[in-house]
Design a protein around this motif. Structure first.
Motif, short mmCIF file in Angstrom:
data_model
loop_
_atom_site.label_atom_id
_atom_site.label_comp_id
_atom_site.label_asym_id
_atom_site.label_seq_id
_atom_site.Cartn_x
_atom_site.Cartn_y
_atom_site.Cartn_z
N THR A 163 33.33 -69.16 0.36
CA THR A 163 32.19 -68.62 -0.39
C THR A 163 32.40 -67.15 -0.71
OG1 THR A 163 30.74 -70.20 0.74
CG2 THR A 163 29.69 -68.33 -0.38
N CYS A 164 32.79 -66.38 0.30
CA CYS A 164 33.01 -64.94 0.08
C CYS A 164 34.14 -64.69 -0.91
CB CYS A 164 33.34 -64.27 1.42
SG CYS A 164 31.97 -64.25 2.60
N LEU A 165 35.24 -65.40 -0.74
CA LEU A 165 36.39 -65.19 -1.62
C LEU A 165 36.13 -65.74 -3.02
CD1 LEU A 165 39.27 -65.95 0.92
CD2 LEU A 165 38.57 -63.72 0.03
N GLY A 166 35.22 -66.71 -3.14
CA GLY A 166 34.83 -67.21 -4.46
C GLY A 166 34.13 -66.12 -5.26
N VAL A 167 33.25 -65.36 -4.60
CA VAL A 167 32.58 -64.25 -5.27
C VAL A 167 33.57 -63.11 -5.53
CG1 VAL A 167 30.65 -62.63 -5.17
CG2 VAL A 167 30.42 -64.90 -4.15
N ALA A 168 34.50 -62.92 -4.59
CA ALA A 168 35.54 -61.90 -4.80
C ALA A 168 36.37 -62.23 -6.03
CB ALA A 168 36.44 -61.83 -3.56
N ARG A 169 36.68 -63.50 -6.21
CA ARG A 169 37.44 -63.94 -7.40
C ARG A 169 36.68 -63.60 -8.68
NH1 ARG A 169 38.03 -70.32 -8.47
NH2 ARG A 169 35.82 -69.96 -8.85
N GLN A 170 35.37 -63.84 -8.67
CA GLN A 170 34.56 -63.53 -9.85
C GLN A 170 34.53 -62.02 -10.10
OE1 GLN A 170 33.59 -65.55 -11.97
NE2 GLN A 170 31.75 -64.87 -13.04
N TRP A 171 34.48 -61.24 -9.02
CA TRP A 171 34.49 -59.78 -9.15
C TRP A 171 35.79 -59.29 -9.79
CZ3 TRP A 171 37.84 -56.15 -7.12
CH2 TRP A 171 37.47 -54.81 -7.27
N VAL A 172 36.91 -59.81 -9.32
CA VAL A 172 38.20 -59.40 -9.90
C VAL A 172 38.24 -59.77 -11.37
CG1 VAL A 172 40.69 -59.78 -9.88
CG2 VAL A 172 39.46 -59.54 -7.72
N GLY A 173 37.75 -60.98 -11.69
CA GLY A 173 37.74 -61.40 -13.09
C GLY A 173 36.95 -60.45 -13.97
N LYS A 174 35.77 -60.04 -13.49
CA LYS A 174 34.95 -59.12 -14.28
C LYS A 174 35.66 -57.78 -14.45
CE LYS A 174 31.49 -61.65 -15.38
NZ LYS A 174 30.10 -61.38 -15.06
N GLU A 175 36.37 -57.33 -13.40
CA GLU A 175 37.13 -56.09 -13.51
C GLU A 175 38.24 -56.22 -14.55
OE1 GLU A 175 36.67 -53.05 -11.70
OE2 GLU A 175 34.74 -54.07 -11.47
N GLN A 176 38.71 -57.45 -14.75
CA GLN A 176 39.76 -57.71 -15.74
C GLN A 176 39.19 -58.10 -17.11
OE1 GLN A 176 41.92 -60.84 -13.74
NE2 GLN A 176 43.22 -59.40 -12.62
N GLY A 177 37.85 -58.11 -17.20
CA GLY A 177 37.20 -58.45 -18.47
C GLY A 177 37.08 -59.95 -18.69
N LYS A 178 37.08 -60.75 -17.61
CA LYS A 178 37.00 -62.21 -17.74
C LYS A 178 35.87 -62.75 -16.87
CE LYS A 178 41.25 -62.44 -16.36
NZ LYS A 178 42.61 -62.90 -15.95
N ASP A 179 35.39 -63.94 -17.25
CA ASP A 179 34.41 -64.67 -16.45
C ASP A 179 35.12 -65.90 -15.90
OD1 ASP A 179 32.37 -66.19 -15.37
OD2 ASP A 179 30.94 -65.77 -16.97
N ILE A 180 35.72 -65.76 -14.73
CA ILE A 180 36.55 -66.84 -14.18
C ILE A 180 35.73 -68.09 -13.90
CG2 ILE A 180 37.89 -67.50 -12.14
CD1 ILE A 180 39.04 -64.70 -12.07
#
Length: 469
Positions: free
Chosen positions: A149-166
């Motif tokens: 769960t935590c790493l799933g939100v972390a993945r979304q955070w990285v995506g937003k930093e890269q300009g993507k909605d994973i």
């Protein structure tokens, strides 16, 4: 079948009484319950009965066929896998969880609003661990799903930093994960999330045969990423030696570099309850997310862990786990529902056993459990240090003792020793491999374990090692 159902309902008081009697007998004698089954009985798989047997007869069948293989895993000398016990209050809460059978999601509206109990329990846990209410938490089945769960939100955070909605677009490109000694559940979670364990950048461990992350090498690896957002998985108590990363130093790095900081503190986080060991988690409140496993040192029944994620990332959390494809409008906390904050759509009221236990024993009760276990681990470590046959593989830092046979030429006999020891049924430990040695782990997390248990365990170990010589 209808007759059985009608009869069982009419006899529910009697049925619960005999279950209670059996359960109480088990709990009273748990110290004498074997910790391991030497010989698994042979049985034929039963076919589905046409009209059933009714509950009382089914209990008799269970007791004849399966009850003998139930080991004392929640007892005082089961030291394997960091398995916690179950306090009386948590058993009461767990029983009521099954009776009320809520699908815990919402806090307001019509129908089930039992999520209010869960939110209050999270508040109690944050207070117990000295963490701020800026964390939004919830219950999942264990550390694996908490890390997921935590790493799933972390993945979304990285995506937003890269300009993507994973969550919507899927993963494209690489996401780097920096870590030193991750637990296998974190690696499994990376696989499930499509992040890939091959994307782990292994950071060196600190000098002195440590498992903690080397801060100097961590920053070197950050510099190499040249501003690229990444995920850091740090340890709040490693499995083998309960080593802790330096959270205050990581906090300083977080002020300079762009990363999501996740702490796996499945059982080590409870060091916060001890005045002598709370320094081990100093600074962990600055992390973005934390895993804490309740069915370990909180001593509640299995399938109980919490994720703690900073509330400031609530939108990312909803984007990751929302239960529909429609965009989320407004503040998701105004009409809160766990349905949109974690993986499961169907879930028990997992918080109730923890709520009962926290309310029943309070801060002092848990402080006593934690300190008692730490003291017992140190006593056991001292016995090993003074022994002619065993030696520590690492210092006893908290509640887990990592050791091996003293004679370095007998490394190939460690497995046989442990198997013979576990076969006694008096104690159960688990094997490990640390710093080039085959080893054994003994984790002290049970509220019932006492000094007499330590003596019995050590005497049994000496009997076994003498037998094998």
């Amino acid at each position: 079948m209808k007759e059985h159902l009608k009869h069982d309902l009419e006899q529910i008081n009697h049925l619960l009484d005999i279950i209670k009697k059996q359960g109480v007998e088990y709990l009273k004698l748990i110290g004498a319950r074997p910790t391991s089954v030497n010989h698994i009985p042979l049985w034929e798989t039963q076919n589905l009965p046409e009209s059933g047997y009714g509950t009382e007869e089914t209990l008799k069948i269970f007791n004849q066929r399966f009850e003998p293989i139930m080991v004392g895993s929640s007892g005082p000398r089961y030291l394997g896998f960091v398995t916690g016990g179950t306090t009386p209050a948590s058993v009461a809460g767990d029983w009521l969880t099954s009776i009320y059978d809520q699908n815990t999601q919402s806090t307001i509206g019509q129908g089930d609003i039992s999520a209010n109990i869960e939110l209050e329990t999270i508040h109690l846990i944050l207070e117990l661990l000295g963490l701020p209410d800026s964390f939004l938490g919830g219950f999942v089945t264990g550390a694996t799903m908490s890390n997921f769960t935590c790493l799933g939100v972390a993945r979304q955070w990285v995506g937003k930093e890269q300009g993507k909605d994973i969550a919507k677009e899927g993963i494209s490109g690489l996401i780097k994960i920096l870590t030193a000694t991750p637990h296998s559940s974190s690696i499994k979670s990376l696989s499930l999330l499509g992040l890939g364990s091959n994307n782990i950048v292994k950071v060196k461990t600190a000098e002195g045969e440590r498992e903690a992350i080397c801060i100097r090498d961590l920053e070197d690896q950050m510099i190499k990423l040249n501003g690229e957002p990444f995920i850091l998985i740090s340890s709040g108590g490693t499995v083998n030696t309960v080593d802790f990363d330096d959270f205050m130093e990581i906090k300083k790095l977080k002020e300079q570099y762009n990363f999501w900081w996740h702490i796996d503190a499945a059982f080590g986080g409870f060091a916060a309850c001890s005045e002598t060991h709370s320094h081990l988690v100093k600074g962990w409140e600055y992390a973005d997310s934390i895993t804490v496993d309740c069915h370990k040192w909180l001593n509640v029944p299995y399938e109980s862990a919490v994720f703690l994620i900073k509330e400031q990332y609530k939108i990312l959390q909803v984007e990751t786990f929302q239960n529909s494809n429609a965009p989320y409008l407004g503040d998701p906390l105004e009409n809160f529902g766990y349905l949109n904050f974690l993986p499961e759509n169907s879930r028990r009221l997992k918080a109730l056993p923890a709520w009962f236990s926290l309310m029943a024993y309070g801060r002092e009760g848990y402080k006593n459990i934690i300190n008692q276990n730490i003291s017992l681990a140190n006593q056991f470590g001292q016995l090993l240090e003074r022994s002619n046959d065993f030696k520590l593989l690492a210092p006893v830092r908290l509640n887990t003792v990592c050791f091996t046979l003293k004679d370095s030429e007998k490394q190939d006999e460690v497995g046989r020793f442990l198997e013979t020891l576990n076969d006694t049924g008096k104690v159960f430990m688990t094997p490990t491999f640390y710093n080039g040695h085959s080893g054994i782990r003994a984790a002290f997390v049970n509220w019932m374990t006492g000094e007499n248990d330590i003596q019995l365990i050590f005497e049994t170990m000496n009997e076994v090692i003498t037998q094998l010589k």
